[in-house]
Motif scaffolding. Structure first.
Motif, PDB file in Angstrom:
ATOM      1  N   VAL A 151      12.355  71.094  47.499  1.00 40.31           N
ATOM      2  CA  VAL A 151      13.655  71.668  47.153  1.00 40.31           C
ATOM      3  C   VAL A 151      13.438  73.143  46.802  1.00 40.31           C
ATOM      4  CG1 VAL A 151      14.551  69.476  46.291  1.00 40.31           C
ATOM      5  CG2 VAL A 151      13.508  71.094  44.678  1.00 40.31           C
ATOM      6  N   ALA A 152      14.517  73.921  46.871  1.00 44.39           N
ATOM      7  CA  ALA A 152      14.438  75.344  46.529  1.00 44.39           C
ATOM      8  C   ALA A 152      15.259  75.597  45.268  1.00 44.39           C
ATOM      9  CB  ALA A 152      14.956  76.194  47.677  1.00 44.39           C
ATOM     10  N   ILE A 153      14.606  76.209  44.275  1.00 40.92           N
ATOM     11  CA  ILE A 153      15.320  76.661  43.081  1.00 40.92           C
ATOM     12  C   ILE A 153      15.686  78.120  43.349  1.00 40.92           C
ATOM     13  CG2 ILE A 153      15.164  77.100  40.601  1.00 40.92           C
ATOM     14  CD1 ILE A 153      12.903  74.965  40.537  1.00 40.92           C
ATOM     15  N   LYS A 154      16.960  78.454  43.184  1.00 40.78           N
ATOM     16  CA  LYS A 154      17.405  79.805  43.557  1.00 40.78           C
ATOM     17  C   LYS A 154      18.187  80.482  42.440  1.00 40.78           C
ATOM     18  CE  LYS A 154      17.754  79.273  48.578  1.00 40.78           C
ATOM     19  NZ  LYS A 154      18.669  79.477  49.722  1.00 40.78           N
ATOM     20  N   ARG A 162      14.086  86.960  45.809  1.00 41.91           N
ATOM     21  CA  ARG A 162      13.752  87.112  44.384  1.00 41.91           C
ATOM     22  C   ARG A 162      14.386  85.971  43.592  1.00 41.91           C
ATOM     23  NH1 ARG A 162       9.667  90.756  44.323  1.00 41.91           N
ATOM     24  NH2 ARG A 162      10.223  92.702  45.346  1.00 41.91           N
ATOM     25  N   GLY A 163      13.619  85.419  42.671  1.00 41.53           N
ATOM     26  CA  GLY A 163      14.148  84.324  41.857  1.00 41.53           C
ATOM     27  C   GLY A 163      14.280  83.026  42.628  1.00 41.53           C
ATOM     28  N   MET A 164      13.547  82.925  43.747  1.00 44.54           N
ATOM     29  CA  MET A 164      13.577  81.689  44.538  1.00 44.54           C
ATOM     30  C   MET A 164      12.192  81.040  44.520  1.00 44.54           C
ATOM     31  SD  MET A 164      14.439  81.177  48.565  1.00 44.54           S
ATOM     32  CE  MET A 164      13.463  80.029  49.519  1.00 44.54           C
ATOM     33  N   LYS A 165      12.153  79.761  44.193  1.00 41.40           N
ATOM     34  CA  LYS A 165      10.888  79.038  44.149  1.00 41.40           C
ATOM     35  C   LYS A 165      11.040  77.727  44.916  1.00 41.40           C
ATOM     36  CE  LYS A 165       9.224  82.176  41.537  1.00 41.40           C
ATOM     37  NZ  LYS A 165       8.260  83.130  42.084  1.00 41.40           N
TER      38      LYS A 165
END
Length: 296
Positions: A151-154, A162-165
């Protein structure tokens, strides 16, 4: 028309205005005193300062230049104030035309979570994900268990990767969430996040749209911007080819639905990701994009 910008985009707007017989007003920082856009415009006004914050992001200085020049329209170009709804409102409050989308559309499409809701409302497909901000790691773990990892944390107010993991399993969620929030806060001043299914090998395709103030919206062309490094686009080409029969047309229609959902007018870009014959709304850029000449 006063162009609240510099460089390439200011020169383009001046050139287009000249073709239409419209007078142009340039603004400049101390460092840009001898820049091309300053020389090409019919009039030019100093904003003072050498940094962007002191000049092109100085609302007071730009409003003063509008007053002094008597300009009756403002073109924000891209970057700087182009997606700042408060600036757009400050312009229209002076009775000056804002050459951009309605401030309400900038507000709604500027936040990744509310833009997903708007796309849904308009009937455009979205990647499975949350339509509210995520505040606890457990919410992300539950989402991953339901839709499958990765999943992508945004960052809700971010962009450019930026700020995406990307998280591969439940064990890594807390660390990734903390990291995403720290990065979002540092780059965008806000740390709200949301989560969505991460597509492992998608293509990134954007649709150029143009709307008028009578509710008409058309899509002009697609641009394939899948060639990226660290989530920054390197090469774009138009149109996006090899997507399968009818996909480009369906994507264009979905872009129109998303735009109409927020009452959009002027130029804008709706971004999609495409994988295995399916496409999903990603976000909307409520301005002219740097890449618009690829479509032209």
């Amino acid at each position: 028309i006063l162009i609240a910008n510099r460089g390439e985009i200011a020169v383009r707007v001046i050139r287009a205005a000249r073709e239409l017989g419209i007078k142009t007003v340039a603004v400049y920082s101390e460092l840009d005193r001898n820049a091309l856009h300053v020389r090409l415009a019919d009039e030019a006004y100093a904003l003072g300062g050498s940094t962007a914050a002191e000049s092109y992001l100085n609302t007071e200085a730009i409003l003063n230049a509008i007053e002094q020049s008597g300009a009756d329209g403002v073109h924000p170009g891209y970057g700087f104030f182009s997606e700042n709804a408060d600036f757009a409102r400050a312009i229209t409050a002076k009775g000056v035309a804002w050459i951009g989308p309605p401030p309400e559309a900038i507000d709604e499409m500027g936040d990744k979570v509310s833009s997903r809701k708007a796309a849904l409302r308009g009937g455009a497909p979205i990647v499975p994900g949350t339509t509210e901000f995520v505040t606890r790691a457990q919410e992300i773990i539950d989402f991953g268990n339901q839709f499958g990892f990765p999943v992508a944390i945004k960052a809700a107010y971010g962009g450019g990767g930026r700020g995406m993991k990307v998280v591969q399993n439940a064990d890594d969620v807390q660390a990734a969430m903390d990291s995403a929030q720290r990065e979002a806060k540092a780059f965008f001043g806000r740390d709200e996040i949301y989560v969505e299914k991460y597509l492992t090998w998608p293509r990134h395709v954007e649709v150029q749209i143009v709307g008028d103030k009578h509710g008409n919206v058309v899509w002009v062309s697609t641009r394939d911007c899948s060639a990226q490094r660290r989530h920054q686009k390197l090469i774009e080409e138009a149109p996006s080819v090899g997507m399968g029969d009818g996909i480009e047309e369906a994507m264009g229609e979905a872009a129109i639905k998303a735009a109409k959902a927020v009452g959009y007018y002027n130029a804008g870009t709706v971004e999609f990701i495409y994988q295995d014959g399916e496409f999903f709304f990603l976000e909307m850029n409520t301005r002219l994009q740097v890449e618009h000449p690829v479509t032209e």
